[in-house]
Write an enzyme that holds these catalytic residues in place. Structure first.
Site, PDB file in Angstrom:
ATOM      1  N   PRO A  10       0.789  -1.223   0.000  1.00  0.00           N
ATOM      2  CG  PRO A  10      -0.906  -1.552   1.563  1.00  0.00           C
ATOM      3  CD  PRO A  10       0.358  -2.169   1.031  1.00  0.00           C
ATOM      4  CG  ASN A  11      -0.338   4.375   1.200  1.00  0.00           C
ATOM      5  OD1 ASN A  11      -1.261   4.932   0.601  1.00  0.00           O
ATOM      6  ND2 ASN A  11      -0.490   3.853   2.399  1.00  0.00           N
ATOM      7  NE  ARG A  18       3.749   6.862   1.700  1.00  0.00           N
ATOM      8  CZ  ARG A  18       3.929   5.634   2.153  1.00  0.00           C
ATOM      9  NH1 ARG A  18       4.403   4.700   1.353  1.00  0.00           N
ATOM     10  NH2 ARG A  18       3.640   5.334   3.380  1.00  0.00           N
ATOM     11  CE1 TYR A  23       8.580   5.520   3.434  1.00  0.00           C
ATOM     12  CE2 TYR A  23       6.980   7.285   3.097  1.00  0.00           C
ATOM     13  CZ  TYR A  23       7.433   6.196   3.821  1.00  0.00           C
ATOM     14  OH  TYR A  23       6.746   5.775   4.935  1.00  0.00           O
ATOM     15  CG  ASN A  74       8.486  -1.426   0.822  1.00  0.00           C
ATOM     16  OD1 ASN A  74       7.832  -1.558   1.861  1.00  0.00           O
ATOM     17  ND2 ASN A  74       9.085  -0.294   0.489  1.00  0.00           N
ATOM     18  CB  ALA A  77       1.256   0.509   6.604  1.00  0.00           C
ATOM     19  CG  HIS A  80       4.448  -1.705  10.544  1.00  0.00           C
ATOM     20  ND1 HIS A  80       5.797  -1.943  10.674  1.00  0.00           N
ATOM     21  CD2 HIS A  80       4.346  -0.671   9.654  1.00  0.00           C
ATOM     22  CE1 HIS A  80       6.473  -1.080   9.922  1.00  0.00           C
ATOM     23  NE2 HIS A  80       5.611  -0.299   9.288  1.00  0.00           N
ATOM     24  CG  ASP A  87      -0.683 -16.727   7.931  1.00  0.00           C
ATOM     25  OD1 ASP A  87       0.362 -16.687   8.609  1.00  0.00           O
ATOM     26  OD2 ASP A  87      -1.822 -16.819   8.440  1.00  0.00           O
ATOM     27  CD  GLU A  98      10.198  -6.729   6.523  1.00  0.00           C
ATOM     28  OE1 GLU A  98      10.123  -7.868   7.013  1.00  0.00           O
ATOM     29  OE2 GLU A  98      10.055  -5.688   7.178  1.00  0.00           O
ATOM     30  CG  HIS A 100      10.933  -1.518   5.399  1.00  0.00           C
ATOM     31  ND1 HIS A 100       9.589  -1.538   5.131  1.00  0.00           N
ATOM     32  CD2 HIS A 100      11.204  -2.637   6.105  1.00  0.00           C
ATOM     33  CE1 HIS A 100       9.065  -2.622   5.668  1.00  0.00           C
ATOM     34  NE2 HIS A 100      10.028  -3.307   6.250  1.00  0.00           N
ATOM     35  CG  LEU A 101      11.742   2.872  -0.412  1.00  0.00           C
ATOM     36  CD1 LEU A 101      10.349   3.324  -0.765  1.00  0.00           C
ATOM     37  CD2 LEU A 101      12.717   3.180  -1.531  1.00  0.00           C
ATOM     38  CB  SER A 102      11.982   5.177   5.625  1.00  0.00           C
ATOM     39  OG  SER A 102      11.014   4.255   6.109  1.00  0.00           O
ATOM     40  NE  ARG A 107       9.356   6.889   8.948  1.00  0.00           N
ATOM     41  CZ  ARG A 107       8.479   6.634   7.972  1.00  0.00           C
ATOM     42  NH1 ARG A 107       8.688   5.620   7.130  1.00  0.00           N
ATOM     43  NH2 ARG A 107       7.405   7.384   7.825  1.00  0.00           N
ATOM     44  NE  ARG A 111       6.358   5.010  10.136  1.00  0.00           N
ATOM     45  CZ  ARG A 111       5.322   5.101   9.284  1.00  0.00           C
ATOM     46  NH1 ARG A 111       5.059   4.130   8.451  1.00  0.00           N
ATOM     47  NH2 ARG A 111       4.567   6.182   9.257  1.00  0.00           N
TER      48      ARG A 111
HETATM   49  C1  DQA Z   1       7.927   1.583   4.283  1.00  0.00           C
HETATM   50  C2  DQA Z   1       7.880   1.800   5.793  1.00  0.00           C
HETATM   51  C3  DQA Z   1       6.488   1.546   6.337  1.00  0.00           C
HETATM   52  O1  DQA Z   1       6.452   1.779   7.745  1.00  0.00           O
HETATM   53  C4  DQA Z   1       5.482   2.484   5.689  1.00  0.00           C
HETATM   54  O2  DQA Z   1       4.180   2.204   6.151  1.00  0.00           O
HETATM   55  C5  DQA Z   1       5.554   2.421   4.196  1.00  0.00           C
HETATM   56  C6  DQA Z   1       6.870   2.394   3.559  1.00  0.00           C
HETATM   57  C7  DQA Z   1       9.296   1.969   3.682  1.00  0.00           C
HETATM   58  O3  DQA Z   1       9.545   1.604   2.539  1.00  0.00           O
HETATM   59  O4  DQA Z   1      10.103   2.639   4.329  1.00  0.00           O
HETATM   60  O5  DQA Z   1       4.541   2.479   3.511  1.00  0.00           O
HETATM   61  O6  DQA Z   1       7.721   0.207   4.028  1.00  0.00           O
END
Ligand code: DQA
Length: 160
Positions: A10-11, A18, A23, A74, A77, A80, A87, A98, A100-102, A107, A111
């Site tokens: 998502p997102n 964003r 990011y 990735n 959210a 979490h 599953d 896995e 994560h950009l950040s 944070r 997270r």
């Molecule tokens: C993220 C970190 C997550 O906490 C956040 O909800 C994202 C992006 C990252 O790439 O840093 O949507 O996965």
């Protein structure tokens, strides 16, 4: 030829506009292009997927895991709290990295917990879009590593 799934949750379709401080400014299309370019030297097949819906991600994983050799994800959210995604990923029994950009550990506290990390071979957090490249490179090396030779049962020598 090995096949890897590169999945974004998502997102992440909103990358570029964003929260660039967290990011970066690259869009998801930019990042996917960079991964494709990087992967050329590995001669692998890549399949990309992004969705804002956990169920759609579960469907994708179920439908595409067979025939794949590993997954870079990735989960956004869903990292979490996305137990059905966890599953589905675990059921694939594929090596998963896995990304994560950040740096999620620098944070908010919510997270810091990942429900995906325990079923992944590892996690990359805070290295920006390059994290996807490193994740893929790791999976390619693991898949191409020669498997340790199987132990064959010793034949009885006949001697006492
Ligand atoms: C993220 C970190 C997550 O906490 C956040 O909800 C994202 C992006 C990252 O790439 O840093 O949507 O996965």
């Amino acid at each position: 030829m090995a096949t890897f799934l590169v999945i974004n949750g998502p997102n992440l379709n909103a990358l570029g506009k964003r929260d660039p401080a967290q990011y970066g400014t690259a869009t998801l299309v930019d990042i996917e292009q960079r991964i494709r370019t990087y992967a050329r030297e590995f001669k692998v097949t890549l399949e990309f997927f992004q969705s804002n819906h956990e169920g759609a991600l579960v469907d994708y994983v179920q439908q595409h895991a067979e025939g794949a050799d590993g997954i870079v994800i990735n989960p956004g959210a869903l990292t979490h709290y996305g137990l059905s995604l966890r599953d589905a990923l675990a059921d694939t029994r594929l090596p998963i990295v896995e990304v994560h950009l950040s740096n999620v550990y620098a944070r908010e506290e919510f997270r810091h917990k990942s429900v995906i990390a325990p079923i992944a071979v590892g996690q990359i957090s805070g290295l920006g879009w390059r994290g996807y490249l490193y994740a893929l490179e790791h999976l390619v090396s693991v898949v191409q590593e020669p498997k340790p030779a199987q132990k064959t049962p010793q034949k009885p020598s006949g001697k006492k």
